[in-house]
Write a protein that holds these residues in place. Sequence first.
Motif, PDB file in Angstrom:
ATOM      1  N   PHE A 215       3.807   1.750  -1.409  1.00 48.54           N
ATOM      2  CA  PHE A 215       4.316   2.041  -2.744  1.00 48.54           C
ATOM      3  C   PHE A 215       3.210   2.591  -3.642  1.00 48.54           C
ATOM      4  O   PHE A 215       3.451   3.433  -4.493  1.00 48.54           O
ATOM      5  N   LEU A 216       2.004   2.078  -3.440  1.00 49.26           N
ATOM      6  CA  LEU A 216       0.847   2.538  -4.202  1.00 49.26           C
ATOM      7  C   LEU A 216       0.602   4.021  -3.910  1.00 49.26           C
ATOM      8  O   LEU A 216       0.388   4.825  -4.819  1.00 49.26           O
TER       9      LEU A 216
ATOM     10  N   VAL B 163       3.087  10.707  -6.594  1.00 46.49           N
ATOM     11  CA  VAL B 163       4.034  11.264  -7.573  1.00 46.49           C
ATOM     12  C   VAL B 163       3.301  11.646  -8.864  1.00 46.49           C
ATOM     13  O   VAL B 163       3.451  12.751  -9.383  1.00 46.49           O
TER      14      VAL B 163
ATOM     15  N   ILE C  89       2.827   6.195  -2.799  1.00 46.02           N
ATOM     16  CA  ILE C  89       3.920   6.987  -3.380  1.00 46.02           C
ATOM     17  C   ILE C  89       3.673   7.178  -4.877  1.00 46.02           C
ATOM     18  O   ILE C  89       3.768   8.288  -5.402  1.00 46.02           O
ATOM     19  N   ALA C  90       3.328   6.065  -5.575  1.00 47.73           N
ATOM     20  CA  ALA C  90       3.129   6.126  -7.027  1.00 47.73           C
ATOM     21  C   ALA C  90       2.013   7.100  -7.386  1.00 47.73           C
ATOM     22  O   ALA C  90       2.203   7.974  -8.242  1.00 47.73           O
ATOM     23  N   PHE C  91       0.875   6.982  -6.715  1.00 47.37           N
ATOM     24  CA  PHE C  91      -0.247   7.869  -7.022  1.00 47.37           C
ATOM     25  C   PHE C  91       0.054   9.310  -6.616  1.00 47.37           C
ATOM     26  O   PHE C  91      -0.351  10.245  -7.297  1.00 47.37           O
TER      27      PHE C  91
ATOM     28  N   MET D 123       0.824  -1.211   0.000  1.00 50.86           N
ATOM     29  CA  MET D 123       0.000   0.000   0.000  1.00 50.86           C
ATOM     30  C   MET D 123       0.863   1.268   0.000  1.00 50.86           C
ATOM     31  O   MET D 123       0.518   2.261  -0.619  1.00 50.86           O
TER      32      MET D 123
END
Lengths: 231, 58
Positions: free
Chosen positions: B3-4, B10, B6-8, B1
Amino acid sequence: MELQKLKCGRLEPLGGILFAALLAGVGFLILRVAPAEKTMGEVQRIVYVHVAVATFGMFGMLLAAAAGLALLVRRDQGWDHWGRAAAEVGWLCSTLTLITGSLWAHEAWNTWWTWEPRLTSSLILWTIYAGYFLLRSSIDNDRQQARVCAILAIVGALDIPIITMATRWFRGMHPVSPEMDPTMRGVLLASMVSLTCFFAYLLVRRSVQLQMGHRIRALRQRLLFEQGVRM
Amino acid sequence: MEFLTIAFGVVGGSLALYVGWLGVHQRHLARQLHELESQLDATTETNHSHSQQTRRAA
């Protein structure tokens, strides 16, 4: 398109609201509607954004190359605005592709980066975009700058088939269209269509701004000339 | 969750920044264009009346 209409920015408020709603809807689909993948779990949801930004990252270079070709053939400087706008949005997408891909890779492959064919060719695309903007800032003459960048975009577009076919031509780790649940496939499609429309909207807005910048430079020169006449 | 998020974060943050910059830049360009057009109109008008005066004097 008439510049007077463009600078009013009629698209601006309506487009902003429409795309904010669209992206919120896509976010909801990705986070709430799409089921979690069995092996990867929640992290797999990155893929819905990663595929969309990667597609436009490549599409941006193709558009820049097409605009470059039109500029070289028709010798119309107006194409340079489209090429530059496409490269700018494409570079943003290419950067986001590398970041989201790296985050996904850390979870899936336990490494941030590997010199795998598709990853390497994607990094090459990113460096071509970087070179495109470095060239722009290093050449003063507008016409020369447009011509050189058009040629670089056409050469850069040769990397697109390599990225697309990398998983088939070379042996690598990058997944090749994995089997997907119909809901997941639907969400991926919705995400790709909405983000592509959003990037196209950004591209049009940026191109309009570049046209306005060109008009401002022309007006400044005319003003200097008119003031010179009076003196 | 994590990393998810962070990705969203960014992706969303970058797009929001870019859209924000586009909005600010658009307003700046429109203002500049408007100022230059009015300046040019005024200069052309002055030049025109100046040339008429010169012609009359001649």
